[in-house]
Motif scaffolding. Sequence first.
Motif, PDB file in Angstrom:
ATOM      1  N   UNK A  47       0.485  -1.298   0.162  1.00 53.18           N
ATOM      2  CA  UNK A  47      -0.131  -0.104   0.269  1.00 53.18           C
ATOM      3  C   UNK A  47       0.560   1.201  -0.301  1.00 53.18           C
ATOM      4  N   UNK A  48       0.473   2.336  -0.687  1.00 52.27           N
ATOM      5  CA  UNK A  48      -0.979   2.458  -1.470  1.00 52.27           C
ATOM      6  C   UNK A  48      -0.883   2.310  -2.764  1.00 52.27           C
ATOM      7  N   UNK A  49      -0.141   1.233  -3.166  1.00 55.16           N
ATOM      8  CA  UNK A  49       0.305   0.512  -4.372  1.00 55.16           C
ATOM      9  C   UNK A  49      -0.049  -1.142  -4.112  1.00 55.16           C
ATOM     10  N   UNK A  50      -1.399  -1.386  -5.835  1.00 56.34           N
ATOM     11  CA  UNK A  50      -1.230  -2.357  -6.516  1.00 56.34           C
ATOM     12  C   UNK A  50      -0.827  -3.284  -6.367  1.00 56.34           C
ATOM     13  N   UNK A  51      -1.130  -4.138  -5.653  1.00 56.32           N
ATOM     14  CA  UNK A  51       0.531  -5.358  -5.856  1.00 56.32           C
ATOM     15  C   UNK A  51      -0.076  -7.418  -6.512  1.00 56.32           C
ATOM     16  N   UNK A  52      -1.913  -6.804  -6.536  1.00 54.52           N
ATOM     17  CA  UNK A  52      -2.597  -7.395  -7.582  1.00 54.52           C
ATOM     18  C   UNK A  52      -3.275  -8.478  -6.650  1.00 54.52           C
ATOM     19  N   UNK A  53      -3.005  -7.991  -5.549  1.00 55.36           N
ATOM     20  CA  UNK A  53      -4.020  -9.070  -4.554  1.00 55.36           C
ATOM     21  C   UNK A  53      -5.460  -9.273  -4.582  1.00 55.36           C
ATOM     22  N   UNK A  54      -5.785  -8.265  -4.853  1.00 57.51           N
ATOM     23  CA  UNK A  54      -7.280  -8.115  -5.557  1.00 57.51           C
ATOM     24  C   UNK A  54      -7.828  -9.191  -6.617  1.00 57.51           C
TER      25      UNK A  54
END
Length: 65
Positions: A47-54
Amino acid sequence: MADVTITPSEDGPYLVSGPVRLTDVDGREIPHPDEMSLCRCGQSGNKPFCDGTHATVDFDGTLAN
């Protein structure tokens, strides 16, 4: 002056492009690339960046109208 664009991706992060200043809660600037993906699911390990966990937590990013 260049425009800033923030676009929510389908069931994924906010895609941000343009000249933005990103800071933490204490006002310190967070270095980032010119185009970045910001976490929207709340589960990123970076966070705050996306790491693909979504993609692994079945995040539903449907926007309410």
